[in-house]
Design an enzyme around this catalytic site. Structure first.
Site, PDB file in Angstrom:
ATOM      1  N   ARG A 254      -1.616   1.971  -2.880  1.00  0.00           N
ATOM      2  CA  ARG A 254      -1.869   2.377  -4.340  1.00  0.00           C
ATOM      3  C   ARG A 254      -2.398   0.898  -4.949  1.00  0.00           C
ATOM      4  O   ARG A 254      -3.464   0.685  -5.632  1.00  0.00           O
ATOM      5  CB  ARG A 254      -0.923   2.875  -4.838  1.00  0.00           C
ATOM      6  CG  ARG A 254      -1.229   2.792  -6.641  1.00  0.00           C
ATOM      7  CD  ARG A 254       0.271   3.719  -7.116  1.00  0.00           C
ATOM      8  NE  ARG A 254      -0.237   3.601  -8.847  1.00  0.00           N
ATOM      9  CZ  ARG A 254       0.922   3.320  -9.524  1.00  0.00           C
ATOM     10  NH1 ARG A 254       1.936   3.619  -9.077  1.00  0.00           N
ATOM     11  NH2 ARG A 254       0.489   3.387 -10.771  1.00  0.00           N
TER      12      ARG A 254
ATOM     13  N   TYR B 112      -5.320  11.764  -6.479  1.00  0.00           N
ATOM     14  CA  TYR B 112      -5.864  10.956  -5.455  1.00  0.00           C
ATOM     15  C   TYR B 112      -7.273  11.245  -5.038  1.00  0.00           C
ATOM     16  O   TYR B 112      -7.540  11.262  -3.934  1.00  0.00           O
ATOM     17  CB  TYR B 112      -4.864  11.336  -3.958  1.00  0.00           C
ATOM     18  CG  TYR B 112      -3.494  10.778  -4.261  1.00  0.00           C
ATOM     19  CD1 TYR B 112      -3.069   9.399  -4.142  1.00  0.00           C
ATOM     20  CD2 TYR B 112      -2.524  11.692  -4.733  1.00  0.00           C
ATOM     21  CE1 TYR B 112      -1.889   9.053  -4.373  1.00  0.00           C
ATOM     22  CE2 TYR B 112      -1.216  10.921  -5.097  1.00  0.00           C
ATOM     23  CZ  TYR B 112      -0.991  10.074  -4.771  1.00  0.00           C
ATOM     24  OH  TYR B 112       0.386   9.232  -4.985  1.00  0.00           O
TER      25      TYR B 112
ATOM     26  N   ASP C 217     -11.195   8.974 -10.297  1.00  0.00           N
ATOM     27  CA  ASP C 217     -10.662  10.395 -11.138  1.00  0.00           C
ATOM     28  C   ASP C 217     -10.386  10.037 -12.505  1.00  0.00           C
ATOM     29  O   ASP C 217     -10.326   8.816 -12.908  1.00  0.00           O
ATOM     30  CB  ASP C 217      -9.683  11.135 -10.244  1.00  0.00           C
ATOM     31  CG  ASP C 217      -8.323  10.269  -9.947  1.00  0.00           C
ATOM     32  OD1 ASP C 217      -8.045   9.483 -11.174  1.00  0.00           O
ATOM     33  OD2 ASP C 217      -7.541  10.426  -8.996  1.00  0.00           O
TER      34      ASP C 217
ATOM     35  N   ASN D 120      -9.725   9.221  -6.047  1.00  0.00           N
ATOM     36  CA  ASN D 120     -10.429   8.134  -6.150  1.00  0.00           C
ATOM     37  C   ASN D 120     -11.118   7.564  -4.698  1.00  0.00           C
ATOM     38  O   ASN D 120     -10.449   7.896  -3.741  1.00  0.00           O
ATOM     39  CB  ASN D 120      -9.388   6.842  -6.328  1.00  0.00           C
ATOM     40  CG  ASN D 120      -8.896   7.346  -7.738  1.00  0.00           C
ATOM     41  OD1 ASN D 120      -9.562   7.418  -8.832  1.00  0.00           O
ATOM     42  ND2 ASN D 120      -7.634   7.345  -7.651  1.00  0.00           N
TER      43      ASN D 120
ATOM     44  N   HIS E 257     -25.989  -5.030  -0.032  1.00  0.00           N
ATOM     45  CA  HIS E 257     -25.188  -4.725   1.475  1.00  0.00           C
ATOM     46  C   HIS E 257     -23.864  -5.138   1.174  1.00  0.00           C
ATOM     47  O   HIS E 257     -23.635  -6.522   0.836  1.00  0.00           O
ATOM     48  CB  HIS E 257     -26.062  -5.244   2.606  1.00  0.00           C
ATOM     49  CG  HIS E 257     -25.122  -4.874   3.904  1.00  0.00           C
ATOM     50  ND1 HIS E 257     -25.209  -5.781   4.924  1.00  0.00           N
ATOM     51  CD2 HIS E 257     -24.592  -3.877   4.237  1.00  0.00           C
ATOM     52  CE1 HIS E 257     -24.385  -5.286   5.885  1.00  0.00           C
ATOM     53  NE2 HIS E 257     -24.120  -3.884   5.602  1.00  0.00           N
TER      54      HIS E 257
END
Length: 156
Positions: free
Chosen positions: A109, A131, A30, A133, A22
């Site tokens: 970023r 983008y 990507d 990810n 947890h």
């Protein structure tokens, strides 16, 4: 072979998801993400896109319902003209699997890179969308009160 395990999830990823606890985080990276240089543990899924992999992962992996937002995406860099429409695919899958309508934190970023480097693992995909990810925070599985195991546990 196992039943009910999506065939696109490689054994290494299945093992990794089982090991996670947890609050641990996993990154779906990507094809442009510097996965190898940021990963504590790296799983390569170069032939897969993030949408199909996310769909398969969410059949097994609970998201953290205690977190305000159990997922994170990388903010578009100022001046970049990209509109990351893939986020809508992610949002729909998370809503369908987990019932969470607003799942995303938006990380700058370099803050995203830092958070990714602390993640339990990074899954490097062949995703070509920019983008794309995504960080997923693992939740808990609650026992079902109807199950024989839960009823037995209540006796003790």
């Amino acid at each position: 072979m196992l039943k009910n395990i999506p065939a696109i999830i490689p054994p290494e990823l299945l093992k990794l998801m089982s090991e996670m606890g947890h609050g641990d985080e996993m990154v779906l990276a990507d094809g442009n993400f510097p996965a190898a240089s940021h990963a504590q543990r790296l799983i390569r899924c170069d032939g897969l896109g993030t949408v199909e992999l996310l769909d398969a992962i969410l059949t097994l992996y609970p998201l953290d319902t205690y977190a305000e937002r159990p997922a994170a995406v990388m903010q578009v860099v100022k001046g970049d003209q990209v509109v990351p429409i893939i986020w809508e695919d992610y949002r729909k899958l998370i809503l369908d699997h987990e019932g969470i309508a607003d799942p995303f934190d938006h990380e700058e970023r370099f803050a995203f890179y830092e958070r990714a480097s602390r993640a339990y693992a990074i899954i490097a995909t062949g995703e070509r969308a920019q983008y794309a990810n995504l960080i997923l925070k693992k939740g808990v599985i609650f026992p079902e009160t109807d199950s024989p195991q839960a009823q037995k546990a209540e006796l003790y």
